[in-house]
Design a protein around this motif. Structure first.
Motif, PDB file in Angstrom:
ATOM      1  N   UNK A 169       4.390 -11.831   0.253  1.00  0.00           N
ATOM      2  CA  UNK A 169       3.679 -11.252   1.395  1.00  0.00           C
ATOM      3  C   UNK A 169       3.713  -9.738   1.287  1.00  0.00           C
ATOM      4  N   UNK A 170       2.557  -9.106   1.421  1.00  0.00           N
ATOM      5  CA  UNK A 170       2.505  -7.640   1.470  1.00  0.00           C
ATOM      6  C   UNK A 170       2.951  -7.187   2.852  1.00  0.00           C
ATOM      7  N   UNK A 171       3.958  -6.336   2.882  1.00  0.00           N
ATOM      8  CA  UNK A 171       4.510  -5.909   4.162  1.00  0.00           C
ATOM      9  C   UNK A 171       3.733  -4.762   4.783  1.00  0.00           C
ATOM     10  N   UNK A 172       3.007  -4.007   3.980  1.00  0.00           N
ATOM     11  CA  UNK A 172       2.248  -2.897   4.561  1.00  0.00           C
ATOM     12  C   UNK A 172       0.980  -3.371   5.262  1.00  0.00           C
ATOM     13  N   UNK A 173       0.462  -4.546   4.844  1.00  0.00           N
ATOM     14  CA  UNK A 173      -0.773  -5.066   5.456  1.00  0.00           C
ATOM     15  C   UNK A 173      -0.574  -6.407   6.162  1.00  0.00           C
ATOM     16  N   UNK A 174       0.554  -7.092   5.870  1.00  0.00           N
ATOM     17  CA  UNK A 174       0.770  -8.427   6.410  1.00  0.00           C
ATOM     18  C   UNK A 174       0.047  -9.508   5.634  1.00  0.00           C
ATOM     19  N   UNK A 175      -0.603  -9.138   4.554  1.00  0.00           N
ATOM     20  CA  UNK A 175      -1.411 -10.073   3.772  1.00  0.00           C
ATOM     21  C   UNK A 175      -0.525 -11.042   2.982  1.00  0.00           C
ATOM     22  N   UNK A 176      -0.884 -12.329   3.047  1.00  0.00           N
ATOM     23  CA  UNK A 176      -0.215 -13.335   2.227  1.00  0.00           C
ATOM     24  C   UNK A 176      -0.887 -13.356   0.861  1.00  0.00           C
ATOM     25  N   UNK A 177      -0.122 -13.090  -0.180  1.00  0.00           N
ATOM     26  CA  UNK A 177      -0.678 -13.083  -1.528  1.00  0.00           C
ATOM     27  C   UNK A 177      -0.931 -14.515  -2.000  1.00  0.00           C
ATOM     28  N   UNK A 178      -1.877 -14.700  -2.894  1.00  0.00           N
ATOM     29  CA  UNK A 178      -2.190 -16.059  -3.354  1.00  0.00           C
ATOM     30  C   UNK A 178      -1.129 -16.668  -4.261  1.00  0.00           C
ATOM     31  N   UNK A 179      -0.215 -15.867  -4.787  1.00  0.00           N
ATOM     32  CA  UNK A 179       0.827 -16.376  -5.685  1.00  0.00           C
ATOM     33  C   UNK A 179       1.661 -17.438  -4.964  1.00  0.00           C
ATOM     34  N   UNK A 180       1.829 -18.593  -5.597  1.00  0.00           N
ATOM     35  CA  UNK A 180       2.617 -19.681  -5.017  1.00  0.00           C
ATOM     36  C   UNK A 180       3.260 -20.477  -6.144  1.00  0.00           C
ATOM     37  N   UNK A 181       4.594 -20.642  -6.068  1.00  0.00           N
ATOM     38  CA  UNK A 181       5.331 -21.293  -7.145  1.00  0.00           C
ATOM     39  C   UNK A 181       6.217 -22.380  -6.544  1.00  0.00           C
ATOM     40  N   UNK A 182       5.958 -23.650  -6.859  1.00  0.00           N
ATOM     41  CA  UNK A 182       6.750 -24.739  -6.269  1.00  0.00           C
ATOM     42  C   UNK A 182       8.038 -25.010  -7.042  1.00  0.00           C
ATOM     43  N   UNK A 183       8.944 -25.725  -6.382  1.00  0.00           N
ATOM     44  CA  UNK A 183      10.141 -26.288  -7.012  1.00  0.00           C
ATOM     45  C   UNK A 183      11.075 -25.262  -7.634  1.00  0.00           C
ATOM     46  N   UNK A 184      11.281 -24.136  -6.949  1.00  0.00           N
ATOM     47  CA  UNK A 184      12.246 -23.158  -7.461  1.00  0.00           C
ATOM     48  C   UNK A 184      13.595 -23.381  -6.782  1.00  0.00           C
ATOM     49  N   UNK A 185      14.616 -22.700  -7.305  1.00  0.00           N
ATOM     50  CA  UNK A 185      15.970 -22.772  -6.760  1.00  0.00           C
ATOM     51  C   UNK A 185      16.200 -21.564  -5.863  1.00  0.00           C
ATOM     52  N   UNK A 186      17.417 -21.415  -5.345  1.00  0.00           N
ATOM     53  CA  UNK A 186      17.767 -20.260  -4.529  1.00  0.00           C
ATOM     54  C   UNK A 186      17.700 -18.974  -5.350  1.00  0.00           C
ATOM     55  N   UNK A 187      17.547 -17.851  -4.646  1.00  0.00           N
ATOM     56  CA  UNK A 187      17.722 -16.538  -5.256  1.00  0.00           C
ATOM     57  C   UNK A 187      16.511 -16.043  -6.015  1.00  0.00           C
ATOM     58  N   UNK A 188      16.676 -14.860  -6.621  1.00  0.00           N
ATOM     59  CA  UNK A 188      15.619 -14.215  -7.383  1.00  0.00           C
ATOM     60  C   UNK A 188      15.889 -12.730  -7.502  1.00  0.00           C
ATOM     61  N   UNK A 189      15.118 -12.050  -8.334  1.00  0.00           N
ATOM     62  CA  UNK A 189      15.338 -10.615  -8.539  1.00  0.00           C
ATOM     63  C   UNK A 189      14.032  -9.929  -8.884  1.00  0.00           C
ATOM     64  N   UNK A 190      13.829  -8.741  -8.299  1.00  0.00           N
ATOM     65  CA  UNK A 190      12.651  -7.920  -8.552  1.00  0.00           C
ATOM     66  C   UNK A 190      12.908  -6.967  -9.717  1.00  0.00           C
ATOM     67  N   UNK A 191      11.842  -6.636 -10.431  1.00  0.00           N
ATOM     68  CA  UNK A 191      11.900  -5.501 -11.355  1.00  0.00           C
ATOM     69  C   UNK A 191      11.863  -4.216 -10.537  1.00  0.00           C
ATOM     70  N   UNK A 192      12.197  -3.092 -11.180  1.00  0.00           N
ATOM     71  CA  UNK A 192      12.296  -1.822 -10.453  1.00  0.00           C
ATOM     72  C   UNK A 192      10.982  -1.408  -9.827  1.00  0.00           C
TER      73      UNK A 192
END
Length: 695
Positions: A169-192
């Protein structure tokens, strides 16, 4: 069948042979959740439990209202500073789930909290109530804002099986991005730069084993497999160092670790191994300037902290050396200080290592307490956020000023209805186990409670997990009715250091069970307890089943929540979730006949006999992926067929997972159900004792 008649599970003999031992399992068929007979049996058990507890309806409602009335339903957490924002969550009266929010930061001091109104300039990131909709179950798995604060990655689960769908979700506009990935586990990490997000997925055995890189704006099918862990004993996880300079990929079994790092500025680069895995060596890292800090147990049973150069991370130089009396739990690196979380004498503490001054420990006001670092995402800071509680002090949030060395109370969770901690008292006792080992016991009671008193005795005792002293609003409904609450810190947990854990696992596991029984007997002999109801969940449910097999006469009732009571059959089947991973904890009965014989001698399902057992309430969930529902279902069926006593009740939540129902009001009602059953058990036991005494 009438709901007031105990269900009788059909017997369908299934034969298995291991190491020359042939066993007939009459209830193995219950493992097939797609079999209509299984569902019908579970529903019949639910109907029977409802009938057997129908007389407690008014008490359940009273306890629920007590929990609700003591809780500030519209409230908010203490905001945490990250970048240019203060992040927090809040709840609203009548709504099941929390709301994640933020406001722009204008200084280093958190905004003034007003529970009954949002903070000025609030931006809602996620409203769990809107996301949940009409779903009977809802849980969040991941919530991570990109380093520049513009995009939120979040994941949701709607049935309790802990397979989440990742969205952005884009926080500056509130827009939901089309990216959607099913069946993931907990956690995650962003690049810089926020262009890539790393996430893990699980295999059929519920083991996170693959790491993928997703580029924002691309289809999930284009995601790149970055790493796959082939060893079935190892889980993987991904995160960022506090400095956000490095993405950390950790692989770990129960006894061995291996860490890889990647410069967060180069998300398409290759992860580099910090130090190759070495059986029995566990380690974790954080980043500070030109070095990594390594918490490890290489030739240091209770762990030590080392420093390692960025360009040579496998060379470890001691920074905080090993001590036999202190278990190091975690190390947090900041720009000009290091914080160490440790455990000593069964209690937690915090030590600060300033860059140019002598180390010191932070003092806390109560002799029995739990303290830990919490919510410290900023690398450059002069304040340390701490979480604190005890058995009489509600959860509290402090900032520790590293310059003035002052503890600043930011918030103590409100307990409505006139709660005064001075009305209650907490104690530390020591029971003596069969082999002479002293076992710590934490106790809380309302002042003036006459002794001996009915007691709830809680235990866990596995995975080096510690049941530290903590506060519970719901528990007040027991204490105010004259009950005592105690925690048995049995071996297998981590309360007394790594040795305490080692003495309660593998072929020393029986120490956990005999410790628990020893604590129960100590509470009676020392005048604390009259009737005792035992309670534990998951691996603590195994503890319940094994302890009641050892000494059913010690307990007036047993509550076993999502209990691991069919442990031997589960650990023998490597196709089931978690099994291979668990061999380091329990042993490998599939390939080792000695382990098989040892486990068979204590696992609850195999060791039920025809003695008189106390009433037992087993609670489970159909979609649990950690302890499968059929374990307590089989256990109750065999108890009913073999043992005397009871009644033996099974309650299955048909639309939830390991943690039970997800909404807070639903969870309160479930707790009220359990507490009312406990109160009924001690009242019935005391009434029986009074009658026998008069005779």
């Amino acid at each position: 069948m009438s709901s007031d008649t105990p269900p009788v599970a059909k017997k369908v003999p299934a034969e298995r042979t291991h190491h020359g031992d042939t066993v007939i399992d009459d209830y193995a068929w219950l493992a097939d959740k797609d079999d209509p007979d299984t569902v019908a049996y579970l529903e019949a058990e639910n109907a029977f439990t409802q009938d057997q507890t129908g007389h407690l309806k008014d008490l359940q409602e009273a306890v629920f209202q007590e929990i609700k009335s003591r809780t500030l339903e519209t409230d908010l957490s203490v905001p945490t500073r990250k970048g240019g924002w203060w992040y927090y969550s809040r709840t609203e009266e009548g709504k099941q789930y929390g709301i994640q929010c933020r406001v722009r930061a204008t200084g280093d001091t958190p905004p003034e909290l007003k529970a009954d109104e949002p903070l000025a300039g609030e931006e809602v990131l996620l409203d769990g109530n809107e996301l949940a909709g009409d779903s009977p179950f809802f849980a969040m798995g991941t919530s991570a804002v990109s380093p520049d604060g513009t995009v939120l990655a979040y994941s949701t689960d709607f049935n309790g099986n802990e397979r989440f769908t990742l969205r952005f979700k884009r926080l500056d506009t509130g827009e939901a991005l089309p990216d959607e990935i099913p069946n993931i586990f907990y956690g995650g990490a962003w690049s810089a730069d926020g262009s890539a997000f790393f996430y893990t997925i699980v295999d059929d055995a519920w083991r996170p084993y693959r790491l993928f890189r997703h580029i924002i704006g691309t289809a999930a099918e284009e995601d790149v497999l970055v790493y796959e862990e082939p060893d079935e004993r190892f889980w993987i996880g991904v995160g960022l160092t506090r400095s956000e300079r490095y993405i950390v990929l950790s692989a770990g079994s129960k006894i061995t670790s291996e860490v890889r790092v990647l410069d967060a500025d180069y998300p398409t680069g290759e992860f580099a191994v910090v130090r190759p895995r070495e059986t029995g060596v566990e380690y974790s890292i954080d980043h500070a300037g030109d070095r990594f800090l390594i918490l490890h147990n290489r030739r240091a049973r209770n762990f030590e902290i080392a420093s390692a150069p960025i360009d040579d991370p496998g060379t470890w130089t001691p920074l905080v050396e090993h001590r036999e009396d202190t278990r190091l739990l975690d190390v947090d690196a900041f720009s000009d200080h290091v914080v160490v979380h440790f455990r000593k004498d069964g209690l937690t503490g915090i030590r600060v290592l300033p860059e140019n001054a002598e180390p010191y420990e932070i003092p806390f006001p109560e002799p029995i307490h739990t303290a830990e670092p919490a919510g410290n995402p900023e690398f450059h800071t002069r304040r340390l956020r701490l979480a604190y509680t005890s058995m009489v002090t509600p959860p509290s949030v402090y900032d520790y000023d590293l310059t003035s060395r002052e503890l600043i109370l930011l918030k103590r969770r409100p307990v409505l209805g006139g709660y005064d901690p001075e009305d209650y008292e907490q104690f530390r006792e020591w029971a003596v186990a069969d082999d002479g080992t002293r076992v710590p016991v934490s106790i809380v009671a309302r002042k003036g409670t006459s002794r001996p008193a009915p007691t709830v005795l809680y235990g866990y005792g596995s995975y080096e997990s510690s049941i530290d002293p903590s506060f519970s609003v719901a528990r007040l409904s027991l204490l105010d009715r004259g009950l005592v609450f105690a925690v048995a810190h049995v071996r297998g947990g981590g309360e007394m250091g790594r040795q305490w854990y080692e003495e309660g696992r593998l072929t020393s596991k029986k120490n956990s069970f005999s410790d628990f029984v020893a604590v129960a007997r100590h509470l009676r002999s020392s005048g604390w307890s009259s009737e005792i109801v035992a309670r534990g969940g998951s691996a603590g449910g195994l503890l319940m089943g094994a302890a009641v097999n050892l000494a059913p006469e010690e307990f007036s009732g047993v509550v076993a929540e999502v209990p691991f009571v069919d442990a031997l059959n589960t650990i023998l089947d490597p196709s089931l979730p978690l099994t291979v991973i668990e061999w380091d904890e329990w042993g490998d009965p599939l390939h080792n006949p000695d382990v098989y014989a040892y486990m068979k001698s204590y696992t609850p399902y195999e060791n039920i006999d025809d003695r008189t057992y106390p009433p037992i309430l087993a609670i489970t969930s159909l979609n649990d992926t950690r302890v499968l529902y059929h374990e307590p279902a089989k256990w109750v069926a065999r108890l009913r067929a073999v043992a005397a006593g009871g009644p033996f009740l099974l309650k299955t939540e048909m639309g939830a997972g390991h943690g039970g129902r997800s909404g807070r009001y639903d969870a309160w009602r479930e707790e009220a159900f359990t507490l009312s059953w406990i109160l009924d058990r001690v009242n019935a036991a005391e009434a029986k004792a009074d009658t026998e005494e008069k005779r």
